[in-house]
Design a protein around this motif. Structure first.
Motif, PDB file in Angstrom:
ATOM      1  N   SER A   9       0.747  -1.227  -0.008  1.00 57.06           N
ATOM      2  CA  SER A   9       0.142  -0.041   0.081  1.00 57.06           C
ATOM      3  C   SER A   9       0.883   1.262  -0.013  1.00 57.06           C
ATOM      4  O   SER A   9       0.616   2.162  -0.825  1.00 57.06           O
ATOM      5  N   ILE A  10       1.710   1.329   0.887  1.00 57.90           N
ATOM      6  CA  ILE A  10       2.750   2.583   0.899  1.00 57.90           C
ATOM      7  C   ILE A  10       3.481   2.604  -0.588  1.00 57.90           C
ATOM      8  O   ILE A  10       3.441   3.577  -0.959  1.00 57.90           O
ATOM      9  N   THR A  11       3.973   1.596  -1.096  1.00 57.74           N
ATOM     10  CA  THR A  11       4.681   1.548  -2.290  1.00 57.74           C
ATOM     11  C   THR A  11       3.690   2.157  -3.249  1.00 57.74           C
ATOM     12  O   THR A  11       4.109   3.141  -4.175  1.00 57.74           O
ATOM     13  N   PHE A  12       2.535   1.687  -3.442  1.00 59.88           N
ATOM     14  CA  PHE A  12       1.766   2.180  -4.511  1.00 59.88           C
ATOM     15  C   PHE A  12       1.221   3.555  -4.307  1.00 59.88           C
ATOM     16  O   PHE A  12       1.385   4.366  -5.126  1.00 59.88           O
ATOM     17  N   THR A  13       1.242   4.012  -3.045  1.00 59.57           N
ATOM     18  CA  THR A  13       0.940   5.412  -2.684  1.00 59.57           C
ATOM     19  C   THR A  13       2.151   6.136  -2.932  1.00 59.57           C
ATOM     20  O   THR A  13       1.948   7.331  -3.727  1.00 59.57           O
ATOM     21  N   LYS A  63      16.988  -4.035   3.146  1.00 61.63           N
ATOM     22  CA  LYS A  63      16.862  -4.858   2.085  1.00 61.63           C
ATOM     23  C   LYS A  63      15.425  -5.080   1.460  1.00 61.63           C
ATOM     24  O   LYS A  63      15.078  -4.905   0.529  1.00 61.63           O
ATOM     25  N   LYS A  64      14.703  -5.715   2.433  1.00 59.25           N
ATOM     26  CA  LYS A  64      13.479  -5.894   2.269  1.00 59.25           C
ATOM     27  C   LYS A  64      12.446  -4.712   2.048  1.00 59.25           C
ATOM     28  O   LYS A  64      11.786  -4.595   1.106  1.00 59.25           O
ATOM     29  N   LEU A  65      12.869  -3.459   2.983  1.00 58.57           N
ATOM     30  CA  LEU A  65      12.118  -2.211   2.538  1.00 58.57           C
ATOM     31  C   LEU A  65      12.557  -1.691   1.222  1.00 58.57           C
ATOM     32  O   LEU A  65      11.818  -1.238   0.407  1.00 58.57           O
ATOM     33  N   TYR A  66      13.880  -1.641   1.053  1.00 63.26           N
ATOM     34  CA  TYR A  66      14.421  -1.183  -0.545  1.00 63.26           C
ATOM     35  C   TYR A  66      13.726  -2.078  -1.517  1.00 63.26           C
ATOM     36  O   TYR A  66      13.163  -1.200  -2.504  1.00 63.26           O
ATOM     37  N   LYS A  67      13.546  -3.357  -1.616  1.00 64.60           N
ATOM     38  CA  LYS A  67      12.777  -3.928  -2.558  1.00 64.60           C
ATOM     39  C   LYS A  67      11.289  -3.592  -2.735  1.00 64.60           C
ATOM     40  O   LYS A  67      10.855  -3.343  -3.868  1.00 64.60           O
ATOM     41  N   ALA A  68      10.650  -3.303  -1.517  1.00 63.41           N
ATOM     42  CA  ALA A  68       9.214  -3.027  -1.387  1.00 63.41           C
ATOM     43  C   ALA A  68       9.025  -1.382  -2.072  1.00 63.41           C
ATOM     44  O   ALA A  68       8.148  -1.008  -2.468  1.00 63.41           O
ATOM     45  N   HIS A  74      14.667   2.958  -8.453  1.00 61.19           N
ATOM     46  CA  HIS A  74      16.154   2.878  -8.239  1.00 61.19           C
ATOM     47  C   HIS A  74      16.791   1.620  -8.914  1.00 61.19           C
ATOM     48  O   HIS A  74      17.794   1.277  -9.167  1.00 61.19           O
ATOM     49  N   GLY A  75      15.750   0.560  -9.133  1.00 59.64           N
ATOM     50  CA  GLY A  75      16.073  -0.885  -9.776  1.00 59.64           C
ATOM     51  C   GLY A  75      16.476  -1.815  -8.689  1.00 59.64           C
ATOM     52  O   GLY A  75      16.809  -1.457  -7.455  1.00 59.64           O
ATOM     53  N   PRO A  76      16.359  -2.860  -8.996  1.00 64.32           N
ATOM     54  CA  PRO A  76      16.693  -4.156  -8.119  1.00 64.32           C
ATOM     55  C   PRO A  76      18.253  -4.068  -7.556  1.00 64.32           C
ATOM     56  O   PRO A  76      18.498  -4.554  -6.273  1.00 64.32           O
ATOM     57  N   LYS A  77      19.356  -3.413  -8.305  1.00 62.21           N
ATOM     58  CA  LYS A  77      20.510  -3.474  -7.791  1.00 62.21           C
ATOM     59  C   LYS A  77      21.042  -2.059  -7.428  1.00 62.21           C
ATOM     60  O   LYS A  77      22.129  -1.730  -7.515  1.00 62.21           O
ATOM     61  N   GLY A  78      19.942  -1.117  -7.331  1.00 60.75           N
ATOM     62  CA  GLY A  78      20.345   0.389  -7.246  1.00 60.75           C
ATOM     63  C   GLY A  78      20.901   1.111  -8.228  1.00 60.75           C
ATOM     64  O   GLY A  78      21.393   2.125  -8.187  1.00 60.75           O
ATOM     65  N   LYS A  79      20.778   0.774  -9.552  1.00 61.82           N
ATOM     66  CA  LYS A  79      21.520   1.436 -10.925  1.00 61.82           C
ATOM     67  C   LYS A  79      20.682   2.636 -11.248  1.00 61.82           C
ATOM     68  O   LYS A  79      21.097   3.096 -12.496  1.00 61.82           O
TER      69      LYS A  79
END
Length: 142
Positions: A9-13, A63-68, A74-79
């Motif tokens: 929900s936070i990601t979508f918002t 890492k979990k928060l970053y993915k979500a 920013h991409g899965p590897k931060g690029k």
């Protein structure tokens, strides 16, 4: 399960906010102006100390928060190559490049908290401890 729903929900918002900020009431040349200006945190941000520095557990949680929350732009590897970031101007920052990684944790914390179009401010949507966890994870990307 409830935490996962909240993160989605936070990601979508956040995504919706990023997209809306980019399109509402912006002069035609605002993106060119932003793209040409380097985003620098104030000097006072460098004095903000990471209370979770070198905490491996914090990095794992980050890492979990970053993915979500972050990888969508920013991409899965931060690029800076996330799917939602493809249409943004300026493009999302490459979090693994030397210029970004040379910033203090406090400067990164300030940027996450304050945001700058098209990146949203996460001061009120991501708790302080969670922002530090994300920073700890970002540090592992280099």
């Amino acid at each position: 399960m409830k935490t996962k729903k909240i993160l989605i929900s936070i990601t979508f918002t956040g995504l919706l906010y990023v997209l809306l900020v980019g399109f509402i009431n912006q002069p035609e040349n605002v993106y060119e102006d932003i793209q040409q200006k380097k985003w620098v945190a104030p000097a006072s941000a460098d004095k903000i100390v990471n209370p979770l520095k070198d905490d491996a557990n914090a990095a794992a949680s980050g890492k979990k928060l970053y993915k979500a929350m972050c990888s969508v732009c920013h991409g899965p590897k931060g690029k800076g190559d996330g799917m939602a970031g493809a249409g943004l101007t300026p493009k999302p920052t490459d979090l693994i490049n030397e210029t970004f990684q040379s910033q203090s944790d406090g400067a990164i914390f300030w940027k996450i908290a304050e945001g700058r179009a098209p990146m949203a401010s996460y001061k009120s949507s991501i708790p302080e401890k969670k922002r530090w966890e994300i920073i700890n994870y970002i540090r592992t990307l280099k």
